[in-house]
Scaffold this motif. Sequence first.
Motif, PDB file in Angstrom:
ATOM      1  N   ILE A 158       2.306  12.556  10.173  1.00  0.00           N
ATOM      2  CA  ILE A 158       2.406  11.143   9.796  1.00  0.00           C
ATOM      3  C   ILE A 158       1.457  10.288  10.647  1.00  0.00           C
ATOM      4  CG2 ILE A 158       4.300  10.545  11.376  1.00  0.00           C
ATOM      5  CD1 ILE A 158       4.010   9.356   7.739  1.00  0.00           C
ATOM      6  N   ALA A 172       0.862  -1.193   0.000  1.00  0.00           N
ATOM      7  CA  ALA A 172       0.000   0.000   0.000  1.00  0.00           C
ATOM      8  C   ALA A 172       0.889   1.232   0.000  1.00  0.00           C
ATOM      9  CB  ALA A 172      -0.900  -0.011   1.220  1.00  0.00           C
ATOM     10  N   LEU A 173       0.678   2.114  -0.975  1.00  0.00           N
ATOM     11  CA  LEU A 173       1.511   3.320  -1.071  1.00  0.00           C
ATOM     12  C   LEU A 173       0.617   4.560  -1.064  1.00  0.00           C
ATOM     13  CD1 LEU A 173       3.846   1.833  -3.766  1.00  0.00           C
ATOM     14  CD2 LEU A 173       4.651   2.598  -1.527  1.00  0.00           C
ATOM     15  N   ILE A 210      -4.081   5.471   6.245  1.00  0.00           N
ATOM     16  CA  ILE A 210      -3.609   4.450   5.298  1.00  0.00           C
ATOM     17  C   ILE A 210      -3.922   3.047   5.852  1.00  0.00           C
ATOM     18  CG2 ILE A 210      -1.564   3.485   4.120  1.00  0.00           C
ATOM     19  CD1 ILE A 210      -2.259   6.309   3.103  1.00  0.00           C
ATOM     20  N   SER A 235       4.703  13.570  -4.933  1.00  0.00           N
ATOM     21  CA  SER A 235       5.353  12.299  -4.601  1.00  0.00           C
ATOM     22  C   SER A 235       5.422  12.087  -3.090  1.00  0.00           C
ATOM     23  CB  SER A 235       6.776  12.315  -5.175  1.00  0.00           C
ATOM     24  OG  SER A 235       7.531  11.299  -4.567  1.00  0.00           O
ATOM     25  N   PRO A 236       5.215  10.844  -2.658  1.00  0.00           N
ATOM     26  CA  PRO A 236       5.384  10.553  -1.219  1.00  0.00           C
ATOM     27  C   PRO A 236       6.807  10.843  -0.756  1.00  0.00           C
ATOM     28  CG  PRO A 236       4.818   8.544  -2.433  1.00  0.00           C
ATOM     29  CD  PRO A 236       4.788   9.667  -3.423  1.00  0.00           C
ATOM     30  N   ASN A 266       3.471   0.623   4.919  1.00  0.00           N
ATOM     31  CA  ASN A 266       4.674   1.300   5.451  1.00  0.00           C
ATOM     32  C   ASN A 266       4.334   2.002   6.770  1.00  0.00           C
ATOM     33  OD1 ASN A 266       6.892   1.227   3.265  1.00  0.00           O
ATOM     34  ND2 ASN A 266       5.030   1.754   2.134  1.00  0.00           N
ATOM     35  N   ASP A 308      12.142  -2.939   5.324  1.00  0.00           N
ATOM     36  CA  ASP A 308      12.162  -2.263   4.023  1.00  0.00           C
ATOM     37  C   ASP A 308      13.566  -1.737   3.716  1.00  0.00           C
ATOM     38  OD1 ASP A 308      10.999  -1.374   1.750  1.00  0.00           O
ATOM     39  OD2 ASP A 308       9.877   0.287   2.649  1.00  0.00           O
ATOM     40  N   ASP A 309      13.823  -1.496   2.451  1.00  0.00           N
ATOM     41  CA  ASP A 309      15.077  -0.855   1.999  1.00  0.00           C
ATOM     42  C   ASP A 309      16.300  -1.533   2.597  1.00  0.00           C
ATOM     43  OD1 ASP A 309      13.229   0.919   1.006  1.00  0.00           O
ATOM     44  OD2 ASP A 309      13.520   2.387   2.612  1.00  0.00           O
ATOM     45  N   GLN A 336      15.655  -1.091  -3.899  1.00  0.00           N
ATOM     46  CA  GLN A 336      15.715  -0.997  -5.371  1.00  0.00           C
ATOM     47  C   GLN A 336      17.033  -0.410  -5.879  1.00  0.00           C
ATOM     48  OE1 GLN A 336      13.298   2.335  -7.092  1.00  0.00           O
ATOM     49  NE2 GLN A 336      12.006   1.844  -5.335  1.00  0.00           N
ATOM     50  N   GLU A 356      12.845  -5.305  -4.556  1.00  0.00           N
ATOM     51  CA  GLU A 356      12.065  -4.132  -4.972  1.00  0.00           C
ATOM     52  C   GLU A 356      12.638  -3.525  -6.236  1.00  0.00           C
ATOM     53  OE1 GLU A 356      12.340  -1.631  -1.414  1.00  0.00           O
ATOM     54  OE2 GLU A 356      10.151  -1.637  -1.409  1.00  0.00           O
ATOM     55  N   GLY A 357      11.801  -2.874  -7.001  1.00  0.00           N
ATOM     56  CA  GLY A 357      12.266  -2.099  -8.157  1.00  0.00           C
ATOM     57  C   GLY A 357      12.746  -2.944  -9.317  1.00  0.00           C
ATOM     58  N   VAL A 358      12.127  -4.098  -9.481  1.00  0.00           N
ATOM     59  CA  VAL A 358      12.527  -4.964 -10.597  1.00  0.00           C
ATOM     60  C   VAL A 358      11.856  -4.425 -11.870  1.00  0.00           C
ATOM     61  CG1 VAL A 358      12.597  -7.336 -11.480  1.00  0.00           C
ATOM     62  CG2 VAL A 358      12.636  -6.903  -8.988  1.00  0.00           C
ATOM     63  N   GLU A 359      12.711  -4.035 -12.811  1.00  0.00           N
ATOM     64  CA  GLU A 359      12.165  -3.399 -14.018  1.00  0.00           C
ATOM     65  C   GLU A 359      12.423  -4.235 -15.272  1.00  0.00           C
ATOM     66  OE1 GLU A 359      13.715   0.576 -14.231  1.00  0.00           O
ATOM     67  OE2 GLU A 359      12.481   1.274 -12.550  1.00  0.00           O
ATOM     68  N   ARG A 414      -0.818   8.196  -1.642  1.00  0.00           N
ATOM     69  CA  ARG A 414      -0.838   9.116  -2.783  1.00  0.00           C
ATOM     70  C   ARG A 414      -1.579  10.386  -2.384  1.00  0.00           C
ATOM     71  NH1 ARG A 414       2.618   6.524  -4.001  1.00  0.00           N
ATOM     72  NH2 ARG A 414       2.973   5.174  -5.800  1.00  0.00           N
TER      73      ARG A 414
HETATM   74  N1  LIG Z   1      12.048   3.412 -10.006  1.00  0.00           N
HETATM   75  C1  LIG Z   1      11.221   2.470  -9.606  1.00  0.00           C
HETATM   76  N2  LIG Z   1      10.454   2.685  -8.525  1.00  0.00           N
HETATM   77  C2  LIG Z   1       9.626   1.690  -8.151  1.00  0.00           C
HETATM   78  C3  LIG Z   1       9.515   0.470  -8.859  1.00  0.00           C
HETATM   79  N3  LIG Z   1       8.611  -0.282  -8.215  1.00  0.00           N
HETATM   80  C4  LIG Z   1       8.161   0.427  -7.172  1.00  0.00           C
HETATM   81  N4  LIG Z   1       8.769   1.635  -7.147  1.00  0.00           N
HETATM   82  C5  LIG Z   1       8.606   2.727  -6.155  1.00  0.00           C
HETATM   83  O1  LIG Z   1       9.389   2.399  -5.038  1.00  0.00           O
HETATM   84  C6  LIG Z   1       8.777   2.813  -3.856  1.00  0.00           C
HETATM   85  C7  LIG Z   1       8.581   1.644  -2.953  1.00  0.00           C
HETATM   86  O2  LIG Z   1       8.157   2.048  -1.768  1.00  0.00           O
HETATM   87  P1  LIG Z   1       9.071   2.189  -0.506  1.00  0.00           P
HETATM   88  O3  LIG Z   1      10.436   1.678  -0.733  1.00  0.00           O
HETATM   89  O4  LIG Z   1       8.316   1.629   0.628  1.00  0.00           O
HETATM   90  O5  LIG Z   1       9.223   3.752  -0.363  1.00  0.00           O
HETATM   91  C8  LIG Z   1       8.120   4.531  -0.089  1.00  0.00           C
HETATM   92  C9  LIG Z   1       7.831   4.618   1.340  1.00  0.00           C
HETATM   93  O6  LIG Z   1       9.042   4.630   2.070  1.00  0.00           O
HETATM   94  C10 LIG Z   1       7.167   5.949   1.452  1.00  0.00           C
HETATM   95  N5  LIG Z   1       5.734   5.740   1.589  1.00  0.00           N
HETATM   96  C11 LIG Z   1       4.818   5.587   0.637  1.00  0.00           C
HETATM   97  N6  LIG Z   1       3.614   5.421   1.204  1.00  0.00           N
HETATM   98  C12 LIG Z   1       3.774   5.474   2.547  1.00  0.00           C
HETATM   99  C13 LIG Z   1       2.922   5.327   3.675  1.00  0.00           C
HETATM  100  O7  LIG Z   1       1.728   5.090   3.575  1.00  0.00           O
HETATM  101  N7  LIG Z   1       3.488   5.446   4.918  1.00  0.00           N
HETATM  102  C14 LIG Z   1       4.822   5.664   5.100  1.00  0.00           C
HETATM  103  N8  LIG Z   1       5.304   5.743   6.311  1.00  0.00           N
HETATM  104  N9  LIG Z   1       5.660   5.767   4.063  1.00  0.00           N
HETATM  105  C15 LIG Z   1       5.139   5.672   2.802  1.00  0.00           C
HETATM  106  O8  LIG Z   1       7.414   6.687   0.308  1.00  0.00           O
HETATM  107  C16 LIG Z   1       8.382   5.965  -0.463  1.00  0.00           C
HETATM  108  C17 LIG Z   1       8.217   6.277  -1.889  1.00  0.00           C
HETATM  109  O9  LIG Z   1       7.027   5.785  -2.367  1.00  0.00           O
HETATM  110  P2  LIG Z   1       6.684   5.822  -3.893  1.00  0.00           P
HETATM  111  O10 LIG Z   1       7.068   7.120  -4.483  1.00  0.00           O
HETATM  112  O11 LIG Z   1       5.288   5.358  -4.031  1.00  0.00           O
HETATM  113  O12 LIG Z   1       7.656   4.788  -4.502  1.00  0.00           O
HETATM  114  C18 LIG Z   1       7.440   3.421  -4.311  1.00  0.00           C
HETATM  115  C19 LIG Z   1       7.202   2.791  -5.649  1.00  0.00           C
HETATM  116  O13 LIG Z   1       6.368   3.551  -6.511  1.00  0.00           O
HETATM  117  C20 LIG Z   1      10.342   0.286  -9.952  1.00  0.00           C
HETATM  118  O14 LIG Z   1      10.338  -0.776 -10.661  1.00  0.00           O
HETATM  119  N10 LIG Z   1      11.192   1.309 -10.288  1.00  0.00           N
END
Ligand SMILES: Nc1nc2c(ncn2[C@@H]2O[C@@H]3COP(=O)(O)O[C@H]4[C@@H](O)[C@H](n5cnc6c(=O)[nH]c(N)nc65)O[C@@H]4COP(=O)(O)O[C@H]3[C@H]2O)c(=O)[nH]1
Length: 723
Positions: free
Chosen positions: A533, A506-507, A540, A519-520, A565, A627-628, A651, A684-687, A509
């Motif tokens: 937060i 869940a991400l 969320i 962007s988050p 997250n 994560d990460d 990623q 993560e980030g498999v393209e 937006r």
């Molecule tokens: N380049 C590339 N990127 C990919 C690919 N697949 C997934 N991603 C991106 O990588 C991020 C994965 O989320 P994250 O590491 O948890 O990293 C997240 C997470 O740490 C944070 N985040 C997002 N939603 C929430 C939330 O509800 N709560 C909290 N605490 N953090 C959040 O924001 C970060 C960024 O989120 P997003 O911009 O959505 O970015 C997401 C996603 O869109 C890929 O193949 N290539």
Amino acid sequence: MARPASVLNGDGLSVQELREALAQTQHALAAAQRQLCEQAQIFQAMEGLACAGYWWRHAGAQAMAAQCSPGLCHIAGLPVQESLSFGQDGCGILPEDLPAFLAARERMDGTELECRWRRPDGQVRWLRMQVRSLGGVDGNPVELGVVLDVTDEHLATSQLREQLGFIQRIASRIPGFIYQYRIHPDGTASLPYVSDAVHDLMGLRPDIKNELSALQQQVHPQDMDMLRSAIDQSACDLHPWQREYRVLSDDGSVRWHMTSAVPQAEADGGLLLHGYTIDITKRKQTEQEIERLAFYDALTGLPNRRLLLERLQHAMSVCLRHQRHGALLFIDLDNFKDLNDTLGHDVGDLLLTQVAARLVQTVREVDTVARFGGDEFVVMLDGLSSGLAQAVVEAEFVADKLLAALNIPYALAGQPHYSTPSIGIALFGQERHSVDELLKRADLAMYQAKAAGRNTQRFFDPAMQAALLARASLEADLRQGLAGNELFVHYQPVVDARGRVQGAEALARWRHPVRGFISPAEFIPLAEQTGLILPLGRHILQVACAQLVRWARDPQAAHLSLAVNVSARQFRQPGFVAEVLQTLQASGANPRRLKIELTESMLLGDLECTIERMGQLKRHGVGFALDDFGTGYSSLSYLKRLPLDQVKIDQSFVRDVLTDPNDAAIVRTILALAQSLDLAVVAEGVETTGQLGFLRLHGCEQFQGYLFGRPGSAEDMDVLLHA
Ligand SMILES: Nc1nc2c(ncn2[C@@H]2O[C@@H]3COP(=O)(O)O[C@H]4[C@@H](O)[C@H](n5cnc6c(=O)[nH]c(N)nc65)O[C@@H]4COP(=O)(O)O[C@H]3[C@H]2O)c(=O)[nH]1
């Protein structure tokens, strides 16, 4: 012709002539008597006016009888009579004073004596007399006593004495001394009166009392002019005044006195001051203590925030008026929190006091070093050059000196400790700014120094200010966005080696009404800093649980798990566990389908508490993913202790896994490590398929990335699941 003998006397004068001579003599006698009588009247009047009288007595005369003047009779309260007895009996002299009187009569040398006389009506009068002997006309000596009634004088003296006694009794009761200070017409001064307490208060020897110079010597030299001018002023305006001054004790200690005086002009042109002085040392100490508590930091003794703000306000207006520059240096100790957390607050305090001492030693005395709070210090530099470029150089020079001083290792509880500062500098004096604005600028510059790698200094830059303002407006928008349901959730699938969807992440937006999608990566850090937060994370989680319930009803989706997250701040808030359980219960979602993604930054805090919380949720079936993974500080020992189910390879390693041997090695290591710890791994980030091939080859079983699907709506997920 010869006269007949019958009409001639022996001198040959005739009877007629004799008659005439007799008549003349009688006339002369009558005149002399009149004159004598007149003189006696004058004398009597003089006696009355002077309250005086006299007595005399022929030495050979009968024992104590003496002739008295009418004045003396009046004084003695007797009818005017010729004689008065001064013998043992019948004499009005009081028995206690009689021996002195008799002795004086013996001596007859004119010595003055005083004795009391009881009049017949019982009234007692004080007599001052002199007794002496004179040679009499017939050769017999005469005793003469001159008497003055001094009763009124005695009365006045005893009244004065009573008044003085009263004053002294009062003076001995008041906590200080009273005095009279006279300035004579020639400008010299003296102390006509000072009460005994002056010895204790001024630390004077008992034999010194009215010596003005001795008193003045005890006064602190710096306060002498102030006292003199107060006296001079009161000589001009004749107004009462009051001053506080210091007294130097012999042991070097300083005491505070307060003196208050009322001036009175004297007939001779001099001035008489009536005053009192009290010791106000205790009051002064209390005042100083109150000031210290209000304006100084208890730990370091430095001026506190309040005093700094006051001085800054003053310095800013002075600099503006004189077209000069000043600088505010905001100093924050790098990683101070780590020291506090690991070695305790006592050691932290020790470092703060040593830092404070070094700051004070490094700058000039006129500069202000203040403790702003926690590990933040502020140095205010006053009077820099009026030219901006030169002022920058001067401020930079001081900042460099401070950096060098604070970089020297500290000895903390016997151990060497290395601490560095980050310094933000803001200049003032050119434009009119508020104190708050200036502090904000220096604070911002300090963050810039931190961002530049710490242990350095940065000047405030207006571009920074613009970023700050933008951030503030974004914060307001986010707050509004949260309330106005502008934030929602996208889901990104997580697949297995065969491409089957096993779950999703869940991400958050945010669709901003003006700026569109944000962007988050931009709003999540802001939400973390501002505390937003917490409501965001709650929202969320609720949405995610509701989605799990919907999937549970769909046979194609019932097996899916959903990763949410959770940021460190959210996880650490005391009610977090209860909130998650309550959300699960309220929604009816299966806890086993919920996965909480934590970041490695969580491991920096209280690890025991983290493990405890994770355990509580795990007991209800909630899973955990790290994560990460690989980007942070995880140590193997930590990893082993955490009740994790999964790690996610960041990623950044996946991106270059085919081109960068280091990344490839890291990925391989993570996979091997996870396997040995029995942890599932999600890459993560498999393209690309190339990346997928490498990961599968080395044992990775789950994948997330654009290759399998971008984050999308719940409907997008449904399409994917039912394809
Ligand atoms: N380049 C590339 N990127 C990919 C690919 N697949 C997934 N991603 C991106 O990588 C991020 C994965 O989320 P994250 O590491 O948890 O990293 C997240 C997470 O740490 C944070 N985040 C997002 N939603 C929430 C939330 O509800 N709560 C909290 N605490 N953090 C959040 O924001 C970060 C960024 O989120 P997003 O911009 O959505 O970015 C997401 C996603 O869109 C890929 O193949 N290539």
